[in-house]
Design a protein around this motif. Sequence first.
Motif, PDB file in Angstrom:
ATOM      1  N   MET A  91       0.700  -1.273  -0.073  1.00 62.96           N
ATOM      2  CA  MET A  91      -0.174  -0.017  -0.063  1.00 62.96           C
ATOM      3  C   MET A  91       0.843   1.134  -0.022  1.00 62.96           C
ATOM      4  O   MET A  91       0.420   2.245  -0.591  1.00 62.96           O
ATOM      5  N   LYS A  92       1.921   1.423   0.748  1.00 60.06           N
ATOM      6  CA  LYS A  92       2.831   2.450   0.815  1.00 60.06           C
ATOM      7  C   LYS A  92       3.282   2.745  -0.451  1.00 60.06           C
ATOM      8  O   LYS A  92       3.309   3.916  -0.688  1.00 60.06           O
ATOM      9  N   GLU A  93       3.781   1.733  -1.088  1.00 64.31           N
ATOM     10  CA  GLU A  93       4.428   1.998  -2.457  1.00 64.31           C
ATOM     11  C   GLU A  93       3.512   2.507  -3.441  1.00 64.31           C
ATOM     12  O   GLU A  93       3.948   3.343  -4.186  1.00 64.31           O
ATOM     13  N   LYS A  94       2.084   1.967  -3.578  1.00 68.98           N
ATOM     14  CA  LYS A  94       1.406   2.565  -4.399  1.00 68.98           C
ATOM     15  C   LYS A  94       1.151   3.948  -3.918  1.00 68.98           C
ATOM     16  O   LYS A  94       0.890   4.807  -4.730  1.00 68.98           O
ATOM     17  N   ILE A  95       0.858   4.389  -2.862  1.00 64.95           N
ATOM     18  CA  ILE A  95       0.607   5.871  -2.323  1.00 64.95           C
ATOM     19  C   ILE A  95       1.826   6.927  -2.588  1.00 64.95           C
ATOM     20  O   ILE A  95       1.591   7.617  -3.281  1.00 64.95           O
ATOM     21  N   GLN A  96       2.934   6.241  -2.499  1.00 59.24           N
ATOM     22  CA  GLN A  96       3.926   7.004  -2.983  1.00 59.24           C
ATOM     23  C   GLN A  96       4.116   7.307  -4.525  1.00 59.24           C
ATOM     24  O   GLN A  96       4.405   8.443  -4.926  1.00 59.24           O
ATOM     25  N   ARG A  97       3.728   6.339  -5.215  1.00 60.17           N
ATOM     26  CA  ARG A  97       3.671   6.616  -6.823  1.00 60.17           C
ATOM     27  C   ARG A  97       2.709   7.615  -6.918  1.00 60.17           C
ATOM     28  O   ARG A  97       2.659   8.332  -7.689  1.00 60.17           O
ATOM     29  N   LEU A  98       1.506   7.683  -6.210  1.00 54.67           N
ATOM     30  CA  LEU A  98       0.187   8.660  -6.567  1.00 54.67           C
ATOM     31  C   LEU A  98       0.600   9.868  -6.046  1.00 54.67           C
ATOM     32  O   LEU A  98       0.256  10.942  -6.550  1.00 54.67           O
ATOM     33  N   LEU A  99       1.576  10.131  -5.056  1.00 58.15           N
ATOM     34  CA  LEU A  99       1.991  11.313  -4.477  1.00 58.15           C
ATOM     35  C   LEU A  99       3.031  11.822  -5.660  1.00 58.15           C
ATOM     36  O   LEU A  99       2.830  13.138  -5.624  1.00 58.15           O
ATOM     37  N   LYS A 100       3.566  10.902  -5.965  1.00 58.48           N
ATOM     38  CA  LYS A 100       4.714  11.485  -6.979  1.00 58.48           C
ATOM     39  C   LYS A 100       3.850  12.146  -8.505  1.00 58.48           C
ATOM     40  O   LYS A 100       4.054  13.164  -8.882  1.00 58.48           O
ATOM     41  N   ARG A 101       2.547  11.164  -8.704  1.00 57.03           N
ATOM     42  CA  ARG A 101       1.897  11.770  -9.818  1.00 57.03           C
ATOM     43  C   ARG A 101       1.055  12.872  -9.267  1.00 57.03           C
ATOM     44  O   ARG A 101       0.875  13.778 -10.299  1.00 57.03           O
ATOM     45  N   LEU A 102       0.855  13.432  -8.041  1.00 61.76           N
ATOM     46  CA  LEU A 102       0.287  14.478  -7.491  1.00 61.76           C
ATOM     47  C   LEU A 102       1.060  15.706  -8.039  1.00 61.76           C
ATOM     48  O   LEU A 102       0.645  16.792  -8.376  1.00 61.76           O
ATOM     49  N   THR A 103       2.370  15.719  -7.595  1.00 64.99           N
ATOM     50  CA  THR A 103       3.264  16.612  -8.041  1.00 64.99           C
ATOM     51  C   THR A 103       3.365  16.954  -9.542  1.00 64.99           C
ATOM     52  O   THR A 103       3.159  18.060  -9.964  1.00 64.99           O
ATOM     53  N   GLN A 104       3.376  15.989 -10.414  1.00 65.03           N
ATOM     54  CA  GLN A 104       3.181  16.123 -11.865  1.00 65.03           C
ATOM     55  C   GLN A 104       1.916  16.706 -12.165  1.00 65.03           C
ATOM     56  O   GLN A 104       1.859  17.609 -13.078  1.00 65.03           O
ATOM     57  N   GLU A 143      -4.255   3.510  17.804  1.00 67.05           N
ATOM     58  CA  GLU A 143      -4.553   2.143  17.046  1.00 67.05           C
ATOM     59  C   GLU A 143      -5.902   2.137  16.354  1.00 67.05           C
ATOM     60  O   GLU A 143      -6.019   1.947  15.132  1.00 67.05           O
ATOM     61  N   LYS A 144      -6.772   2.901  17.048  1.00 71.86           N
ATOM     62  CA  LYS A 144      -8.171   3.243  16.340  1.00 71.86           C
ATOM     63  C   LYS A 144      -7.972   4.227  15.004  1.00 71.86           C
ATOM     64  O   LYS A 144      -8.598   3.883  14.083  1.00 71.86           O
ATOM     65  N   THR A 145      -7.274   5.279  15.265  1.00 69.35           N
ATOM     66  CA  THR A 145      -7.208   6.056  14.185  1.00 69.35           C
ATOM     67  C   THR A 145      -6.600   5.553  13.021  1.00 69.35           C
ATOM     68  O   THR A 145      -6.786   5.778  12.027  1.00 69.35           O
ATOM     69  N   VAL A 146      -5.360   4.644  13.295  1.00 62.17           N
ATOM     70  CA  VAL A 146      -4.523   3.944  12.082  1.00 62.17           C
ATOM     71  C   VAL A 146      -5.378   3.145  11.432  1.00 62.17           C
ATOM     72  O   VAL A 146      -5.661   3.062  10.250  1.00 62.17           O
ATOM     73  N   ALA A 147      -6.340   2.447  12.247  1.00 64.63           N
ATOM     74  CA  ALA A 147      -7.374   1.372  11.644  1.00 64.63           C
ATOM     75  C   ALA A 147      -8.345   2.044  10.687  1.00 64.63           C
ATOM     76  O   ALA A 147      -8.753   1.695   9.716  1.00 64.63           O
ATOM     77  N   VAL A 148      -8.816   3.180  11.274  1.00 66.60           N
ATOM     78  CA  VAL A 148      -9.995   3.868  10.611  1.00 66.60           C
ATOM     79  C   VAL A 148      -9.245   4.668   9.162  1.00 66.60           C
ATOM     80  O   VAL A 148      -9.789   4.466   8.171  1.00 66.60           O
ATOM     81  N   GLN A 149      -7.939   5.229   9.444  1.00 64.08           N
ATOM     82  CA  GLN A 149      -7.298   5.891   8.130  1.00 64.08           C
ATOM     83  C   GLN A 149      -7.115   4.956   7.382  1.00 64.08           C
ATOM     84  O   GLN A 149      -7.113   4.933   5.999  1.00 64.08           O
ATOM     85  N   GLN A 150      -6.679   3.835   7.777  1.00 58.02           N
ATOM     86  CA  GLN A 150      -5.946   2.457   6.753  1.00 58.02           C
ATOM     87  C   GLN A 150      -7.435   2.105   6.078  1.00 58.02           C
ATOM     88  O   GLN A 150      -7.308   1.849   4.699  1.00 58.02           O
ATOM     89  N   LYS A 151      -8.450   1.882   6.558  1.00 58.78           N
ATOM     90  CA  LYS A 151      -9.643   1.772   5.635  1.00 58.78           C
ATOM     91  C   LYS A 151     -10.047   2.583   4.624  1.00 58.78           C
ATOM     92  O   LYS A 151     -10.690   2.246   3.623  1.00 58.78           O
ATOM     93  N   ILE A 152      -9.796   3.971   5.189  1.00 53.72           N
ATOM     94  CA  ILE A 152     -10.276   5.199   4.016  1.00 53.72           C
ATOM     95  C   ILE A 152      -9.286   5.009   3.098  1.00 53.72           C
ATOM     96  O   ILE A 152      -9.628   5.026   1.784  1.00 53.72           O
ATOM     97  N   LEU A 153      -8.089   4.660   3.336  1.00 56.40           N
ATOM     98  CA  LEU A 153      -7.181   4.867   2.349  1.00 56.40           C
ATOM     99  C   LEU A 153      -7.411   3.567   1.247  1.00 56.40           C
ATOM    100  O   LEU A 153      -7.114   3.669   0.019  1.00 56.40           O
ATOM    101  N   GLU A 154      -7.594   2.512   1.768  1.00 58.64           N
ATOM    102  CA  GLU A 154      -7.963   1.266   1.017  1.00 58.64           C
ATOM    103  C   GLU A 154      -9.135   1.473  -0.010  1.00 58.64           C
ATOM    104  O   GLU A 154      -9.288   1.061  -1.084  1.00 58.64           O
ATOM    105  N   ASN A 155     -10.131   2.285   0.556  1.00 54.73           N
ATOM    106  CA  ASN A 155     -11.353   2.569  -0.214  1.00 54.73           C
ATOM    107  C   ASN A 155     -11.075   3.506  -1.451  1.00 54.73           C
ATOM    108  O   ASN A 155     -11.457   3.133  -2.611  1.00 54.73           O
ATOM    109  N   LEU A 156      -9.930   4.342  -1.047  1.00 57.48           N
ATOM    110  CA  LEU A 156      -9.700   5.590  -1.958  1.00 57.48           C
ATOM    111  C   LEU A 156      -8.733   5.041  -3.082  1.00 57.48           C
ATOM    112  O   LEU A 156      -8.579   5.410  -4.063  1.00 57.48           O
ATOM    113  N   LEU A 157      -8.096   3.824  -2.639  1.00 53.80           N
ATOM    114  CA  LEU A 157      -7.021   3.224  -3.675  1.00 53.80           C
ATOM    115  C   LEU A 157      -7.736   2.405  -4.559  1.00 53.80           C
ATOM    116  O   LEU A 157      -7.172   2.013  -5.829  1.00 53.80           O
ATOM    117  N   VAL A 158      -9.078   2.050  -4.437  1.00 52.89           N
ATOM    118  CA  VAL A 158      -9.720   1.113  -5.645  1.00 52.89           C
ATOM    119  C   VAL A 158      -9.967   2.429  -6.671  1.00 52.89           C
ATOM    120  O   VAL A 158     -10.408   3.590  -6.494  1.00 52.89           O
TER     121      VAL A 158
END
Length: 326
Positions: A1-14, A85-100
């Motif tokens: 997941m982290k690698e995919k997000i890093q690619r998307l953040l690079k694309r954001l700069t572009q 731990e609750k914050t991480v779990a919630v944000q991870q779920k949001i990220l997983e949905n956004l990455l679709v």
Amino acid sequence: MKEKIQRLLKRLTQVEELLAQSETLSDKETYRKLTQEYSYLTEIRDVWKIYDKADSQLEDDKRILVEETDEELISIVKEEISSLEKTVAVQQKILENLLVPPDPNDSLNTIVEIRAGTGGDEAAIFVGDVVRMYKNYAGSKGWNVEVLSSTPSDMGGFKEYVMVLSGKNVHRQMQYEAGTHRVQRVPETETQGRVHTSAITVAILVEPPEEEKVKINEADLRIDTYRASGAGGQHVNVTDSAVRITHIPTGTVVACQDERSQLKNKDKAMRILSAKIAEAQKMQKAKEQADIRLGQVGTGDRSERIRTYNFPQIRLTDHRIDLSLY
């Protein structure tokens, strides 16, 4: 997941760099696509920042817990770990949905067509209730609402109501509203206190973007004008400003009478017609390509009963997922 997000953040700069170029600003279609992509990528970036900060703090706290001997501090750190731990779990779920990957149609203008079915005046009154429900929902989402056509009923409500919703993820949120909506309640016109069951239909149509609109041959159209009808009063026209358009090859008929200008009514009717023909073409193409998939997800046909609103029991049932809420 982290690698995919890093690619998307690079694309954001572009994308940010592309949006700053004059060539992009002069190309409306490219600019529209890039701004949509920018909005999507910035949402991922903002959620990632919250997730990454909480995850880093969580790791630090776990190290402190291993090394620390002060009982009071250990208690504080444990509480913080539980919260993180609750914050991480919630944000991870949001990220997983956004990455679709987003559907290209997610934010396209969406035409909502609501019609009274069985139930007479009570069905028309319920159309008015559902119109208000969708307008309130649109307001909560920050969407714009434009009325294309409406036919008021004598007892209140509408025999038919057509509107366009526009805004972020509007079609993603509204696409599953298509179908038959039933209402069970004591109508205002009922004197014996009996519960009646009425039904309305909701159709959801994507309004194609300008460059993808269906080309309609004027020779294939029969255009009739007539005097607008309604509940009476000063807003009923005394000229033949209402327009009915029939697309002869498909037999599709649309009408619009909300505007005082015949030309404006024709423009609105053509928007609805274009969306209906595009939807029919899309369904035909989908049927040809994937009959199996259509069998799994359904056709969105209005004959499919999707929801029941039971007022005496304060119950709402979604029949597709067999869920009742009170």
